[in-house]
Write a protein that holds these residues in place. Structure first.
Motif, PDB file in Angstrom:
ATOM      1  N   PRO A  36      17.118  24.274  13.921  1.00 45.82           N
ATOM      2  CA  PRO A  36      16.750  25.693  13.929  1.00 45.82           C
ATOM      3  C   PRO A  36      15.524  25.907  14.819  1.00 45.82           C
ATOM      4  O   PRO A  36      14.559  25.149  14.728  1.00 45.82           O
ATOM      5  CB  PRO A  36      16.433  25.997  12.456  1.00 45.82           C
ATOM      6  CG  PRO A  36      16.143  24.671  11.834  1.00 45.82           C
ATOM      7  CD  PRO A  36      16.956  23.666  12.576  1.00 45.82           C
ATOM      8  N   PRO A  37      15.533  26.902  15.695  1.00 42.82           N
ATOM      9  CA  PRO A  37      14.391  27.122  16.605  1.00 42.82           C
ATOM     10  C   PRO A  37      13.103  27.361  15.827  1.00 42.82           C
ATOM     11  O   PRO A  37      13.110  28.045  14.807  1.00 42.82           O
ATOM     12  CB  PRO A  37      14.809  28.368  17.391  1.00 42.82           C
ATOM     13  CG  PRO A  37      16.274  28.503  17.206  1.00 42.82           C
ATOM     14  CD  PRO A  37      16.593  27.906  15.876  1.00 42.82           C
ATOM     15  N   ASN A  38      12.021  26.774  16.307  1.00 35.57           N
ATOM     16  CA  ASN A  38      10.721  26.991  15.662  1.00 35.57           C
ATOM     17  C   ASN A  38       9.835  27.829  16.587  1.00 35.57           C
ATOM     18  O   ASN A  38      10.286  28.341  17.617  1.00 35.57           O
ATOM     19  CB  ASN A  38      10.069  25.654  15.300  1.00 35.57           C
ATOM     20  CG  ASN A  38       9.728  24.818  16.522  1.00 35.57           C
ATOM     21  OD1 ASN A  38      10.011  25.205  17.666  1.00 35.57           O
ATOM     22  ND2 ASN A  38       9.126  23.661  16.306  1.00 35.57           N
ATOM     23  N   VAL A  39       8.570  27.944  16.239  1.00 34.28           N
ATOM     24  CA  VAL A  39       7.661  28.801  17.014  1.00 34.28           C
ATOM     25  C   VAL A  39       7.470  28.283  18.436  1.00 34.28           C
ATOM     26  O   VAL A  39       7.259  29.061  19.367  1.00 34.28           O
ATOM     27  CB  VAL A  39       6.292  28.933  16.303  1.00 34.28           C
ATOM     28  CG1 VAL A  39       6.420  29.700  15.007  1.00 34.28           C
ATOM     29  CG2 VAL A  39       5.656  27.572  16.054  1.00 34.28           C
ATOM     30  N   VAL A  40       7.539  26.954  18.622  1.00 30.32           N
ATOM     31  CA  VAL A  40       7.381  26.381  19.964  1.00 30.32           C
ATOM     32  C   VAL A  40       8.536  26.818  20.866  1.00 30.32           C
ATOM     33  O   VAL A  40       8.329  27.188  22.029  1.00 30.32           O
ATOM     34  CB  VAL A  40       7.305  24.839  19.893  1.00 30.32           C
ATOM     35  CG1 VAL A  40       7.271  24.235  21.289  1.00 30.32           C
ATOM     36  CG2 VAL A  40       6.086  24.399  19.095  1.00 30.32           C
ATOM     37  N   ILE A  41       9.756  26.790  20.341  1.00 30.34           N
ATOM     38  CA  ILE A  41      10.941  27.151  21.125  1.00 30.34           C
ATOM     39  C   ILE A  41      10.886  28.620  21.532  1.00 30.34           C
ATOM     40  O   ILE A  41      11.012  28.968  22.715  1.00 30.34           O
ATOM     41  CB  ILE A  41      12.232  26.882  20.314  1.00 30.34           C
ATOM     42  CG1 ILE A  41      12.299  25.418  19.847  1.00 30.34           C
ATOM     43  CG2 ILE A  41      13.456  27.271  21.130  1.00 30.34           C
ATOM     44  CD1 ILE A  41      12.328  24.407  20.949  1.00 30.34           C
ATOM     45  N   ASN A  99      20.800  30.395  25.790  1.00 32.16           N
ATOM     46  CA  ASN A  99      22.005  29.702  25.316  1.00 32.16           C
ATOM     47  C   ASN A  99      21.646  28.379  24.641  1.00 32.16           C
ATOM     48  O   ASN A  99      22.211  28.014  23.607  1.00 32.16           O
ATOM     49  CB  ASN A  99      22.965  29.464  26.481  1.00 32.16           C
ATOM     50  CG  ASN A  99      24.249  28.792  26.029  1.00 32.16           C
ATOM     51  OD1 ASN A  99      25.001  29.315  25.212  1.00 32.16           O
ATOM     52  ND2 ASN A  99      24.513  27.599  26.568  1.00 32.16           N
ATOM     53  N   LEU A 100      20.683  27.651  25.233  1.00 30.86           N
ATOM     54  CA  LEU A 100      20.243  26.386  24.636  1.00 30.86           C
ATOM     55  C   LEU A 100      19.605  26.641  23.270  1.00 30.86           C
ATOM     56  O   LEU A 100      19.856  25.898  22.313  1.00 30.86           O
ATOM     57  CB  LEU A 100      19.247  25.680  25.566  1.00 30.86           C
ATOM     58  CG  LEU A 100      18.674  24.354  25.057  1.00 30.86           C
ATOM     59  CD1 LEU A 100      19.773  23.323  24.863  1.00 30.86           C
ATOM     60  CD2 LEU A 100      17.612  23.821  26.027  1.00 30.86           C
ATOM     61  N   VAL A 101      18.790  27.687  23.181  1.00 26.93           N
ATOM     62  CA  VAL A 101      18.142  28.024  21.907  1.00 26.93           C
ATOM     63  C   VAL A 101      19.186  28.308  20.836  1.00 26.93           C
ATOM     64  O   VAL A 101      19.059  27.887  19.677  1.00 26.93           O
ATOM     65  CB  VAL A 101      17.201  29.234  22.082  1.00 26.93           C
ATOM     66  CG1 VAL A 101      16.675  29.698  20.727  1.00 26.93           C
ATOM     67  CG2 VAL A 101      16.038  28.889  22.998  1.00 26.93           C
TER      68      VAL A 101
END
Length: 723
Positions: free
Chosen positions: A517-522, A509-511
């Motif tokens: 915008p989510p990156n590879v770390v997320i 949900n947080l993502v």
């Protein structure tokens, strides 16, 4: 010639013979302040004007002692004429003490400015610019306006230079805009002013204005503009300027060529830098150092070292650049070896060198070398330098000695936000969340405001201790109380916090609702949590999102393969492995380092290269046999390949950290501390193995894996099995 043997001066002195008699005398190489005073005495006895002496001094000598004596003579002259004043001002402005020009100005001002004309003002402004005397310069500006010289181009140029030297860009621009005539020198001064004051983009805009005004830039302007591109990292504009030089057939002299190499190297365009570098007929130390720094910056330390080794002479800057290159390119031992070589040649390091050396030591994670570096820091007088102490905190923390890190912190006379953040991060990677939070509250009590990096450390500490509620409060406080907008690192910590605690839906949900915008770390954090908790479907979804962003991400492919392997979906595992093979992507091989009195030893999985390999494997068999009596059985679930169970046992037992541990057991006795650094996350079997060995062999084991420290003692790990 000494004063006692100085020749006597001819007497009496007349106006007709004074120049022919005294000028050759004063021009003599033996002329000294003593001789000047003799001449002064004779002039006074002859009732001649002291201005004659001043003229003779200025004609015959430019030494500091004679100019200072001339200043003394000048202050006693009654209203000197501009011609004499200007000659004197010019001599003083060219000396190593240009501030004396302003003393002359005080005398002229006291005399009612009778000694000032339009030729005097540029000299006064030049001196004021050299010593950044803004108040005096502004007063001279007023004088220029009062006398009607403020429209003189030389005076205007002097005013521009003054304001730019004092950092007053707007005032300089106002003078420039009022000029009726602007030549290339005028534009050059303004462009250089923008550059020297760090306004690189403004310098580039001004260069465009210059070209639009049909003023052809010279090599000085072009060098400044290319340097501005270098400092701003603006490769595209730098290339455009280079094209302009070629298109306009401008001769590229060694200075302009060096500037271009600097620009390309600083912007990471090493192909162009290399092409220009090897075309140079003569390569100097500065350009070669730029190439070393450029290659190091892009991680090509091999080519950096080739140029470094070819240099006949190397200064400290060059040595530091090469050491830094190794330190930042995952070759810390090479950095330390080069530092030792530099010391052997008697080259003293500076603060920049020491920061790179400390960083290398931290990366290597070996405590004995860390202690030696710390001792050198104190012996060399760097012990009171704030950035060095901050680096020492980080070094000791990453070498597994939290106590030494804290000792450095407590001894510091002055601390900044980096000091506190370094200590909070130290506690975080060691799993001591309570101490991290205590220091976080303590720094706020001491009115040190946390920054974005501080919050990453605190949230990381909460994540690795399962403090979900505390982490949520701190995250909200960062936004609401400190007005810090969350970056990917903060969101990554929060996703990790929820994921480790098995709040996977909250993590997702947080993502989906985060402001960035989510990156590879997320996606990587969510994917790792799914692997730990066996959430195959969500883990596969996270891996696919990550691979959409970075198709060649080795970690995502390996983790996706591991997720499938845990579910025994061997066909899917095979497809992932084939894809990796086709793309030339390989799983990073596990390796572990251990530091003993005889040096640093590195092991890889199933390694037999060590000269004592037979003894190490014998010790491993002995340890495994002893541990079986206390219930140890290899956890083959961590073997994510489809092989026979017996083979899986061998794969598990031959992990690099176990080999390093057994070599440590051979070399050290009971009650000692064994420190191991591993490049990957420690597996569940090795984690359990270390706990049992610490109890059975009565020793402390400290393992630094990719993300944190594990301190094993009496059968318990500092992470409380939450990692």
């Amino acid at each position: 010639m000494s004063a006692s043997t100085s020749p006597a001066l001819p007497l009496p002195l007349s106006s007709a013979t004074i120049h022919t008699t005294l000028l050759p005398f004063l021009s003599s190489s033996s002329t000294s302040l003593y001789h000047l005073k003799q001449v002064h005495a004779q002039i006074l006895r002859s009732s001649l004007s002291p201005s004659i002496l001043l003229k003779l001094i200025l004609s015959s000598s430019s030494s500091i002692s004679s100019l200072e004596y001339a200043l003394s003579v000048f202050t006693h002259l009654p209203t000197p004429r501009p011609a004499l004043s200007n000659k004197f001002l010019r001599a003083l402005s060219r000396s190593s003490k240009p501030e004396t020009v302003l003393l002359v100005y005080e005398k002229i001002r006291e005399d009612g400015l009778f000694g000032v004309d339009r030729f005097s003002l540029p000299l006064l402004l030049k001196a004021a610019a050299k010593v950044s005397a803004l108040n005096e310069g502004m007063e001279i500006h007023g004088v220029a306006t009062k006398l009607g010289f403020d429209k003189d181009p030389f005076v205007q140029t002097g005013l521009m230079s003054l304001y730019l030297a004092c950092g007053k860009i707007l005032e300089a621009r106002l003078v420039f805009d009022k000029m009726s005539y602007r030549d290339v020198v005028t534009w050059s001064i303004m462009i250089n002013g923008y550059y020297q004051n760090g306004h690189f983009d403004e310098a580039l805009k001004f260069f465009e204005e210059m070209k639009s005004s049909n003023v052809q830039p010279d090599k000085v302007v072009l060098s400044t503009i290319i340097s501005a591109c270098s400092r701003a990292g603006n490769l595209s504009y730098g290339k455009a300027v280079h094209d302009f030089i070629i298109e306009n057939n401008i001769e590229v002299d060694p200075h302009l060529e060096s500037t271009l190499i600097f620009m390309y190297a600083n912007c990471g365009c090493m192909d162009m830098a290399k092409e220009l570098f090897f075309k140079m007929s003569s390569r100097n130390l500065v350009v070669s150092t730029a190439m070393v720094s450029g290659y190091s910056r892009v991680g090509n330390v091999k080519d950096a070292r080739l140029i470094f080794d070819e240099m006949d002479k190397k200064d400290l800057v060059c040595w530091s650049a090469m050491i830094s290159g190794y330190a930042e390119s995952d070759q810390p031992q090479e950095a330390l070896n080069l530092f030792n070589e530099m010391q052997a040649l008697g080259i003293e390091p500076d603060e920049v060198t020491m920061l790179s050396v400390i960083s290398a030591c931290a990366h290597l994670g070996v405590l004995d070398q860390a202690k030696r570096i710390h001792m050198f820091v104190n012996e060399s007088g760097f012990g009171g330098v704030l950035p060095v102490n901050n680096a020492l905190i980080d070094m000791y923390a990453k070498c597994g000695c939290l106590e030494a890190a804290r000792a450095v912190f407590e001894k510091m006379q002055r601390r900044n936000v980096i000091s506190w953040t370094s200590m909070i991060n130290a506690f975080a990677i060691h799993g001591d969340a309570n101490s991290a939070l205590n220091f976080f509250h303590r720094m706020k009590d001491e009115n040190i405001e946390p920054n974005a990096v501080t919050f990453v450390g605190v949230l990381y500490a909460c994540s690795h201790a399962g403090l979900v509620e505390e982490g949520q409060k701190i995250f909200a406080s960062m936004i609401n109380d400190y007005n810090i907008s969350p970056k990917h690192e903060h969101y990554g910590c929060m996703v990790d916090l929820f994921g480790r605690a098995k709040f996977l839906r909250e993590a997702l949900n947080l993502v989906e609702t985060m402001s960035l915008p989510p990156n590879v770390v997320i996606w990587g954090s969510l994917m790792a949590a799914c692997r730990v908790h066996g959430e195959t479907e969500l883990g596969e979804f996270a891996a696919q999102r990550l691979l959409e962003l970075e198709p060649g991400h080795d970690g995502a492919l390996v983790l996706l393969s591991n997720i499938y392997a845990k579910e025994k979906r061997w066909q899917d595992v095979g497809q992932i492995r084939n894809l990796m093979k086709q793309r030339g992507i390989f799983k990073e091989r596990g390796c572990s380092r251990i530091e003993l009195s005889n040096g640093v030893h590195e092991f890889s999985t199933a390694d037999r290269k060590h000269k004592q390999a037979d003894l190490i494997y014998e010790k491993l068999d002995e340890v495994v046999g002893n541990l079986k009596f206390v219930g140890y059985s290899p956890d083959t679930s961590v073997v994510l390949v489809d092989i026979e169970e017996e083979a899986k046992n061998e794969v598990v037992l031959w992990h690099s950290e176990k080999l390093a541990l057994c070599y440590g057991l051979i070399s050290q006795g009971k009650g000692s501390c064994i420190r191991i650094v591993k490049n990957l996350r420690i597996c569940e079997d090795c984690h359990n193995f270390m706990k049992l060995v610490s109890k059975a062999y009565e020793l402390e084991i400290i393992v630094r894996d990719r993300t944190r420290f594990h301190r094993y003692k009496d059968g318990v790990c500092s992470c409380n099995d939450y990692w």
